[in-house]
Design an enzyme around this catalytic site. Sequence first.
Site, mmCIF file in Angstrom:
data_model
loop_
_atom_site.group_PDB
_atom_site.id
_atom_site.type_symbol
_atom_site.label_atom_id
_atom_site.label_comp_id
_atom_site.label_asym_id
_atom_site.label_seq_id
_atom_site.Cartn_x
_atom_site.Cartn_y
_atom_site.Cartn_z
ATOM 1 N N GLU A 1 30.785 -0.660 24.407
ATOM 2 C CA GLU A 1 31.298 0.609 23.897
ATOM 3 C C GLU A 1 32.640 0.990 24.520
ATOM 4 O OE1 GLU A 1 30.032 5.329 24.384
ATOM 5 O OE2 GLU A 1 28.834 3.726 25.289
ATOM 6 N N THR B 1 26.715 -6.141 24.857
ATOM 7 C CA THR B 1 26.001 -5.189 25.709
ATOM 8 C C THR B 1 24.524 -5.531 25.694
ATOM 9 O OG1 THR B 1 25.263 -2.886 25.968
ATOM 10 C CG2 THR B 1 25.948 -3.545 23.772
ATOM 11 N N ASP C 1 22.348 -3.417 26.148
ATOM 12 C CA ASP C 1 21.677 -2.237 25.607
ATOM 13 C C ASP C 1 21.509 -2.290 24.090
ATOM 14 O OD1 ASP C 1 21.356 -1.056 28.079
ATOM 15 O OD2 ASP C 1 23.246 0.043 27.979
ATOM 16 N N GLY D 1 19.168 1.230 30.089
ATOM 17 C CA GLY D 1 19.216 1.961 28.837
ATOM 18 C C GLY D 1 19.643 3.393 29.092
ATOM 19 N N ARG E 1 3.125 2.947 41.547
ATOM 20 C CA ARG E 1 4.311 2.323 42.137
ATOM 21 C C ARG E 1 5.371 2.099 41.056
ATOM 22 N NH1 ARG E 1 2.670 -0.562 46.800
ATOM 23 N NH2 ARG E 1 1.110 0.734 47.861
ATOM 24 N N HIS F 1 19.875 -4.838 37.952
ATOM 25 C CA HIS F 1 20.824 -5.854 37.520
ATOM 26 C C HIS F 1 20.201 -7.223 37.295
ATOM 27 C CE1 HIS F 1 23.564 -2.714 38.910
ATOM 28 N NE2 HIS F 1 24.459 -3.282 38.128
ATOM 29 N N ARG G 1 20.727 -8.310 33.871
ATOM 30 C CA ARG G 1 22.066 -8.745 33.459
ATOM 31 C C ARG G 1 22.361 -10.202 33.809
ATOM 32 N NH1 ARG G 1 25.407 -5.039 31.655
ATOM 33 N NH2 ARG G 1 25.206 -2.847 32.229
#
Length: 342
Positions: A103, A125, A127, A170, A266, A272, A275
Amino acid sequence: MRVGVLTGGGDCPGLNAVIRAVVRKGVKGHGFEFVGYRDGWKGPLEGLTMELGVQQCRGILPRGGTILGSSRTNPFKVEGGVERIKANLDRDGVDALVAIGGEDTLGVATKLADLGVNVVGVPKTIDNDLSGTDFTFGFDTAVNIATEAIDRLHTTAESHHRVLVVEVMGRHAGWIALHSGLAGGASMVLIPEQPFDIEDVCARVETRFESKYAPIIVVSEGAIPRDGGDMTLVSGEKDAFGHVRLGGIGDRLAGEIEQRTGKEARAVVLGHIQRGGTPTAFDRWLATRFGLQAIDAVADGDFGTMMALRGTKIERLPLIEGTGELKLVSDEEYAEAQVFFG
């Protein structure tokens, strides 16, 4: 023609596959030369370049991250930023630029295209929230990583009779949470598009335990309670695009559940991990197709466009159509999945 390539924003699996496709077809199919700009928009802004050719792209297809580096630099927040980019592109003899990003990165590309810079965009992305394309590369890998984590957490949750809250990425869109929660057999999925009722969450936890199973709750980092309160820890710092750093919803939610139900809870924050690492076959395939089509758009002089997956075809869209608004999970899509949660 000499073409610049950059990758901006958060890294994700598949970036190197795009770079590889752009360069290999550009060199072998169109006779182009390339220059790599390092660290997102910081590269053309500060003149940070690296050699980029077929040799530099060997062996990078299965690698996560990006050989070009990345950053969240916004040249429109830097005094004289646009003029510096234009001057550096001219100095480097660059006729066109391929910008690979989400974006924010493509938002900069859109503005630069309006100001006369020859730029083509590739959507990226984890997301999956860019409105112009059905899917972005990186999303499939992130969902697979989150799903594997949920699969593993089921056994430890059952063994200890505890609630496990899995926090996934997100900020504004809950695609990762919805897809991984559905694929991983979660008890409940909380996403930014659907504010949640903490009492309802606790009731679902109790019901799950009554059926002799331990609940797994998947929550997007940007999820918020319905009563308007804020259960997400937010740092006061903002990046160059005005985004605050989100985090902590998993811990806060687990604490509330334990306090209200008396059940041990928990939180597991994937962060990351989503990613990084090797891209899935789908993400390599999609990223490669995006790259091949992007360099063809450069060859055609079709600037100010973005590659998009529509069904099974790669199409070109005006950049503004791909970045004008976020693609969010609809009420219908969320409701459809509810039958499997509980």
